[in-house]
Design a protein around this motif. Structure first.
Motif, PDB file in Angstrom:
ATOM      1  N   TYR A  24     -42.671 -38.579 -30.368  1.00  0.00           N
ATOM      2  CA  TYR A  24     -41.504 -38.605 -30.605  1.00  0.00           C
ATOM      3  C   TYR A  24     -40.977 -39.794 -30.051  1.00  0.00           C
ATOM      4  CZ  TYR A  24     -41.657 -33.493 -31.417  1.00  0.00           C
ATOM      5  OH  TYR A  24     -41.868 -32.486 -31.927  1.00  0.00           O
ATOM      6  N   ALA A  25     -40.069 -40.543 -30.896  1.00  0.00           N
ATOM      7  CA  ALA A  25     -39.573 -42.020 -30.687  1.00  0.00           C
ATOM      8  C   ALA A  25     -38.314 -41.551 -29.520  1.00  0.00           C
ATOM      9  CB  ALA A  25     -38.758 -42.468 -31.880  1.00  0.00           C
ATOM     10  N   ILE A  26     -38.815 -42.139 -28.258  1.00  0.00           N
ATOM     11  CA  ILE A  26     -38.059 -41.867 -27.081  1.00  0.00           C
ATOM     12  C   ILE A  26     -38.074 -43.267 -26.401  1.00  0.00           C
ATOM     13  CG2 ILE A  26     -37.543 -40.679 -24.955  1.00  0.00           C
ATOM     14  CD1 ILE A  26     -39.112 -38.321 -26.236  1.00  0.00           C
ATOM     15  N   ASN A  27     -37.091 -43.921 -26.014  1.00  0.00           N
ATOM     16  CA  ASN A  27     -36.998 -45.089 -25.041  1.00  0.00           C
ATOM     17  C   ASN A  27     -37.096 -44.534 -23.638  1.00  0.00           C
ATOM     18  OD1 ASN A  27     -37.175 -47.057 -27.274  1.00  0.00           O
ATOM     19  ND2 ASN A  27     -35.096 -46.361 -27.540  1.00  0.00           N
ATOM     20  N   PHE A  28     -37.766 -45.207 -22.887  1.00  0.00           N
ATOM     21  CA  PHE A  28     -37.863 -44.882 -21.670  1.00  0.00           C
ATOM     22  C   PHE A  28     -38.701 -45.961 -20.841  1.00  0.00           C
ATOM     23  CE2 PHE A  28     -41.335 -42.818 -23.719  1.00  0.00           C
ATOM     24  CZ  PHE A  28     -42.644 -42.941 -22.682  1.00  0.00           C
ATOM     25  N   ALA A  29     -38.375 -46.047 -19.377  1.00  0.00           N
ATOM     26  CA  ALA A  29     -39.136 -47.071 -18.573  1.00  0.00           C
ATOM     27  C   ALA A  29     -40.605 -46.615 -17.998  1.00  0.00           C
ATOM     28  CB  ALA A  29     -38.298 -47.314 -17.376  1.00  0.00           C
ATOM     29  N   ALA A  62     -41.777 -46.420 -25.957  1.00  0.00           N
ATOM     30  CA  ALA A  62     -41.190 -46.465 -27.197  1.00  0.00           C
ATOM     31  C   ALA A  62     -41.485 -44.993 -27.978  1.00  0.00           C
ATOM     32  CB  ALA A  62     -41.892 -47.431 -28.136  1.00  0.00           C
ATOM     33  N   ASP A  63     -42.593 -44.355 -27.566  1.00  0.00           N
ATOM     34  CA  ASP A  63     -42.609 -42.916 -27.977  1.00  0.00           C
ATOM     35  C   ASP A  63     -43.675 -42.217 -27.085  1.00  0.00           C
ATOM     36  OD1 ASP A  63     -45.231 -43.412 -28.919  1.00  0.00           O
ATOM     37  OD2 ASP A  63     -44.665 -43.794 -30.878  1.00  0.00           O
ATOM     38  N   LEU A  64     -43.526 -40.858 -27.245  1.00  0.00           N
ATOM     39  CA  LEU A  64     -44.212 -40.099 -26.247  1.00  0.00           C
ATOM     40  C   LEU A  64     -44.750 -38.699 -26.895  1.00  0.00           C
ATOM     41  CD1 LEU A  64     -44.958 -39.325 -23.242  1.00  0.00           C
ATOM     42  CD2 LEU A  64     -42.447 -38.188 -23.126  1.00  0.00           C
ATOM     43  N   SER A  65     -46.031 -38.519 -26.606  1.00  0.00           N
ATOM     44  CA  SER A  65     -46.724 -37.276 -26.976  1.00  0.00           C
ATOM     45  C   SER A  65     -47.205 -36.613 -25.717  1.00  0.00           C
ATOM     46  CB  SER A  65     -47.628 -37.387 -28.064  1.00  0.00           C
ATOM     47  OG  SER A  65     -49.006 -37.833 -27.526  1.00  0.00           O
ATOM     48  N   ILE A  68     -37.733 -32.419 -23.841  1.00  0.00           N
ATOM     49  CA  ILE A  68     -37.477 -33.637 -24.574  1.00  0.00           C
ATOM     50  C   ILE A  68     -37.651 -33.572 -26.077  1.00  0.00           C
ATOM     51  CG2 ILE A  68     -37.800 -36.052 -24.624  1.00  0.00           C
ATOM     52  CD1 ILE A  68     -38.660 -36.365 -21.985  1.00  0.00           C
ATOM     53  N   PHE A  69     -38.776 -32.968 -26.145  1.00  0.00           N
ATOM     54  CA  PHE A  69     -39.032 -32.747 -27.433  1.00  0.00           C
ATOM     55  C   PHE A  69     -38.060 -31.568 -28.275  1.00  0.00           C
ATOM     56  CE2 PHE A  69     -43.722 -33.936 -26.955  1.00  0.00           C
ATOM     57  CZ  PHE A  69     -43.507 -35.221 -26.814  1.00  0.00           C
ATOM     58  N   ASP A  70     -37.659 -30.700 -27.549  1.00  0.00           N
ATOM     59  CA  ASP A  70     -36.815 -29.598 -28.130  1.00  0.00           C
ATOM     60  C   ASP A  70     -35.318 -30.319 -28.457  1.00  0.00           C
ATOM     61  OD1 ASP A  70     -38.807 -27.846 -27.971  1.00  0.00           O
ATOM     62  OD2 ASP A  70     -37.793 -26.740 -26.188  1.00  0.00           O
ATOM     63  N   SER A  71     -34.989 -31.048 -27.258  1.00  0.00           N
ATOM     64  CA  SER A  71     -33.594 -31.705 -27.560  1.00  0.00           C
ATOM     65  C   SER A  71     -33.744 -32.606 -28.635  1.00  0.00           C
ATOM     66  CB  SER A  71     -33.259 -32.494 -26.235  1.00  0.00           C
ATOM     67  OG  SER A  71     -34.000 -33.823 -25.876  1.00  0.00           O
ATOM     68  N   VAL A  72     -34.796 -33.596 -28.993  1.00  0.00           N
ATOM     69  CA  VAL A  72     -34.924 -34.467 -29.869  1.00  0.00           C
ATOM     70  C   VAL A  72     -34.825 -33.788 -31.435  1.00  0.00           C
ATOM     71  CG1 VAL A  72     -36.402 -36.236 -30.986  1.00  0.00           C
ATOM     72  CG2 VAL A  72     -35.949 -36.244 -28.828  1.00  0.00           C
ATOM     73  N   ALA A  73     -35.777 -32.601 -31.195  1.00  0.00           N
ATOM     74  CA  ALA A  73     -35.702 -32.250 -32.690  1.00  0.00           C
ATOM     75  C   ALA A  73     -34.610 -31.235 -33.067  1.00  0.00           C
ATOM     76  CB  ALA A  73     -37.090 -30.966 -32.598  1.00  0.00           C
TER      77      ALA A  73
END
Length: 109
Positions: free
Chosen positions: A11-16, A31-34, A103-108
């Protein structure tokens, strides 16, 4: 990059993200996370090479603790060596999997 070999959807997510290798730390952008890994964007390439083993640290909104997990560099973009893919080498703990799925649930949705 050829055939898709990922087992987990990214999932495309920006994080430090902070990575450490050979006693030095480096702050990067995720830039993305799984559940199996992440894509990093580093500011000063070339920092990482395929096969490098690193420790990755990052925060998830649903957790107070920092997630720390071992990873290996699986690819570095040939056209833009600031982008690289990391595969987690140690399993995530149940609470970390739960927080990532939040996070995935909120993005989807």
């Amino acid at each position: 990059m050829g055939t898709e070999r990922r087992k987990s959807q990214r999932y495309a997510i920006n994080f430090a993200v902070e990575i450490s290798s050979s006693g030095r730390g480096l702050e990067c952008a995720g830039a993305d996370l799984s559940l199996g890994g992440l894509r990093l964007v580093v500011s000063d390439p070339p920092v990482l090479a395929v096969g490098d083993r690193v420790e990755v640290s990052f925060r998830l909104p649903a957790l107070e603790q920092i997630v720390r997990v071992g990873a290996i560099v699986r690819w570095v973009d040939r056209e833009d060596d600031r982008n690289c893919g990391l595969q987690f080498t140690a399993g995530l703990r149940a609470r970390e999997v739960w927080a990532i799925n939040q996070i995935f649930d909120s993005v989807a949705s």
